[in-house]
Design a protein around this motif. Structure first.
Motif, PDB file in Angstrom:
ATOM      1  N   LEU A   1      48.630  58.798  -0.121  1.00 42.13           N
ATOM      2  CA  LEU A   1      49.563  57.717  -0.430  1.00 42.13           C
ATOM      3  C   LEU A   1      50.965  58.211  -0.787  1.00 42.13           C
ATOM      4  O   LEU A   1      51.816  57.432  -1.216  1.00 42.13           O
ATOM      5  CB  LEU A   1      49.009  56.870  -1.575  1.00 42.13           C
ATOM      6  CG  LEU A   1      47.697  56.156  -1.253  1.00 42.13           C
ATOM      7  CD1 LEU A   1      47.157  55.466  -2.482  1.00 42.13           C
ATOM      8  CD2 LEU A   1      47.883  55.171  -0.117  1.00 42.13           C
ATOM      9  N   ALA A   2      51.224  59.500  -0.598  1.00 41.17           N
ATOM     10  CA  ALA A   2      52.524  60.067  -0.974  1.00 41.17           C
ATOM     11  C   ALA A   2      53.675  59.359  -0.255  1.00 41.17           C
ATOM     12  O   ALA A   2      54.708  59.066  -0.864  1.00 41.17           O
ATOM     13  CB  ALA A   2      52.549  61.560  -0.695  1.00 41.17           C
ATOM     14  N   THR A   3      53.497  59.067   1.020  1.00 45.60           N
ATOM     15  CA  THR A   3      54.555  58.386   1.775  1.00 45.60           C
ATOM     16  C   THR A   3      54.769  56.974   1.234  1.00 45.60           C
ATOM     17  O   THR A   3      55.913  56.540   1.059  1.00 45.60           O
ATOM     18  CB  THR A   3      54.214  58.336   3.275  1.00 45.60           C
ATOM     19  OG1 THR A   3      53.967  59.669   3.731  1.00 45.60           O
ATOM     20  CG2 THR A   3      55.355  57.753   4.078  1.00 45.60           C
ATOM     21  N   LEU A   4      53.707  56.270   0.948  1.00 44.38           N
ATOM     22  CA  LEU A   4      53.811  54.909   0.402  1.00 44.38           C
ATOM     23  C   LEU A   4      54.495  54.923  -0.969  1.00 44.38           C
ATOM     24  O   LEU A   4      55.355  54.087  -1.245  1.00 44.38           O
ATOM     25  CB  LEU A   4      52.426  54.261   0.301  1.00 44.38           C
ATOM     26  CG  LEU A   4      52.376  52.870  -0.324  1.00 44.38           C
ATOM     27  CD1 LEU A   4      53.268  51.883   0.415  1.00 44.38           C
ATOM     28  CD2 LEU A   4      50.936  52.372  -0.372  1.00 44.38           C
ATOM     29  N   ILE A   5      54.146  55.869  -1.800  1.00 42.11           N
ATOM     30  CA  ILE A   5      54.772  55.971  -3.124  1.00 42.11           C
ATOM     31  C   ILE A   5      56.265  56.263  -2.966  1.00 42.11           C
ATOM     32  O   ILE A   5      57.108  55.661  -3.636  1.00 42.11           O
ATOM     33  CB  ILE A   5      54.059  57.029  -3.983  1.00 42.11           C
ATOM     34  CG1 ILE A   5      52.655  56.536  -4.335  1.00 42.11           C
ATOM     35  CG2 ILE A   5      54.869  57.353  -5.242  1.00 42.11           C
ATOM     36  CD1 ILE A   5      51.753  57.588  -4.944  1.00 42.11           C
ATOM     37  N   GLY A   6      56.601  57.169  -2.061  1.00 40.33           N
ATOM     38  CA  GLY A   6      58.006  57.465  -1.795  1.00 40.33           C
ATOM     39  C   GLY A   6      58.751  56.249  -1.286  1.00 40.33           C
ATOM     40  O   GLY A   6      59.903  55.994  -1.668  1.00 40.33           O
ATOM     41  N   LEU A   7      58.104  55.468  -0.436  1.00 38.45           N
ATOM     42  CA  LEU A   7      58.698  54.238   0.074  1.00 38.45           C
ATOM     43  C   LEU A   7      58.953  53.256  -1.068  1.00 38.45           C
ATOM     44  O   LEU A   7      60.009  52.620  -1.130  1.00 38.45           O
ATOM     45  CB  LEU A   7      57.783  53.611   1.128  1.00 38.45           C
ATOM     46  CG  LEU A   7      58.258  52.315   1.768  1.00 38.45           C
ATOM     47  CD1 LEU A   7      59.560  52.523   2.532  1.00 38.45           C
ATOM     48  CD2 LEU A   7      57.173  51.769   2.708  1.00 38.45           C
ATOM     49  N   CYS A   8      58.021  53.141  -1.983  1.00 38.10           N
ATOM     50  CA  CYS A   8      58.197  52.259  -3.145  1.00 38.10           C
ATOM     51  C   CYS A   8      59.413  52.679  -3.971  1.00 38.10           C
ATOM     52  O   CYS A   8      60.218  51.845  -4.392  1.00 38.10           O
ATOM     53  CB  CYS A   8      56.948  52.271  -4.013  1.00 38.10           C
ATOM     54  SG  CYS A   8      55.504  51.474  -3.277  1.00 38.10           S
ATOM     55  N   VAL A   9      59.545  53.976  -4.205  1.00 40.54           N
ATOM     56  CA  VAL A   9      60.684  54.497  -4.972  1.00 40.54           C
ATOM     57  C   VAL A   9      61.983  54.177  -4.235  1.00 40.54           C
ATOM     58  O   VAL A   9      62.944  53.673  -4.831  1.00 40.54           O
ATOM     59  CB  VAL A   9      60.539  56.013  -5.218  1.00 40.54           C
ATOM     60  CG1 VAL A   9      61.823  56.610  -5.762  1.00 40.54           C
ATOM     61  CG2 VAL A   9      59.370  56.285  -6.151  1.00 40.54           C
ATOM     62  N   ARG A  10      62.018  54.441  -2.939  1.00 38.81           N
ATOM     63  CA  ARG A  10      63.226  54.198  -2.148  1.00 38.81           C
ATOM     64  C   ARG A  10      63.616  52.720  -2.187  1.00 38.81           C
ATOM     65  O   ARG A  10      64.769  52.382  -2.453  1.00 38.81           O
ATOM     66  CB  ARG A  10      63.009  54.644  -0.700  1.00 38.81           C
ATOM     67  CG  ARG A  10      64.174  54.300   0.217  1.00 38.81           C
ATOM     68  CD  ARG A  10      64.083  54.994   1.542  1.00 38.81           C
ATOM     69  NE  ARG A  10      64.514  56.369   1.441  1.00 38.81           N
ATOM     70  CZ  ARG A  10      65.778  56.760   1.267  1.00 38.81           C
ATOM     71  NH1 ARG A  10      66.738  55.880   1.144  1.00 38.81           N
ATOM     72  NH2 ARG A  10      66.082  58.033   1.203  1.00 38.81           N
ATOM     73  N   VAL A  11      62.669  51.826  -1.953  1.00 38.99           N
ATOM     74  CA  VAL A  11      62.967  50.393  -1.929  1.00 38.99           C
ATOM     75  C   VAL A  11      63.445  49.920  -3.301  1.00 38.99           C
ATOM     76  O   VAL A  11      64.432  49.188  -3.415  1.00 38.99           O
ATOM     77  CB  VAL A  11      61.742  49.582  -1.445  1.00 38.99           C
ATOM     78  CG1 VAL A  11      61.940  48.086  -1.654  1.00 38.99           C
ATOM     79  CG2 VAL A  11      61.460  49.889   0.020  1.00 38.99           C
TER      80      VAL A  11
END
Length: 143
Positions: A75-85
């Motif tokens: 889920l690292a990519t999803l977590i990074g996406l959450c931070v970015r958004v």
């Protein structure tokens, strides 16, 4: 104002921005666990850096480093996406944003970091209703 005073003021301004960034992301909820990124030690205030963008007026460079809980975190990519958004939608100052996975903390840290910072991939991901719903759930303000 002297150069030393100007530098101190700029340092204080950047530190204020670090605190603002950290306050926005520390409470993001992990997609699988009922815990925040701060609680899981995925992010700390030391993982946030803000500096003036040289020669670009009032713009800042913001860098957030994430440390997944396990080296094979799917889920690292999803977590990074959450931070970015969360940051794109809430920062009230002009900025360039990089969200990266801490080198050596994930089996594919370079690839994941590249995906998180690819504007076209982020835009495409946010068009997926299921993914958008998950991101919104993770980044909502704590109650």
């Amino acid at each position: 104002m002297s150069l030393v005073e100007t530098a101190k003021e700029a340092d204080h301004d950047c530190q204020d921005k670090v605190e603002q960034v950290y306050d926005l992301i520390r409470c993001i909820e992990d997609p699988e666990k009922s815990a925040s990124l701060e609680d899981l030690r995925v992010v700390s205030e030391d993982d946030v850096a803000v500096s003036r963008f040289p020669g670009v007026g009032s713009a800042y460079y913001v860098r957030v480093q994430l440390t997944p809980t396990v080296p094979h975190c799917s889920l690292a990519t999803l977590i990074g996406l959450c931070v970015r958004v969360r940051l794109q939608e809430n920062l009230d100052f002009e900025h360039k944003l990089d969200v990266v996975i801490k080198e050596g903390s994930h089996q594919t840290s370079g690839e994941v970091s590249k995906q998180i910072n690819d504007k076209e991939r982020v835009a495409a991901a946010m068009e997926n209703p299921g993914l958008l719903s998950t991101v919104r759930r993770c980044i909502r303000d704590p109650e």
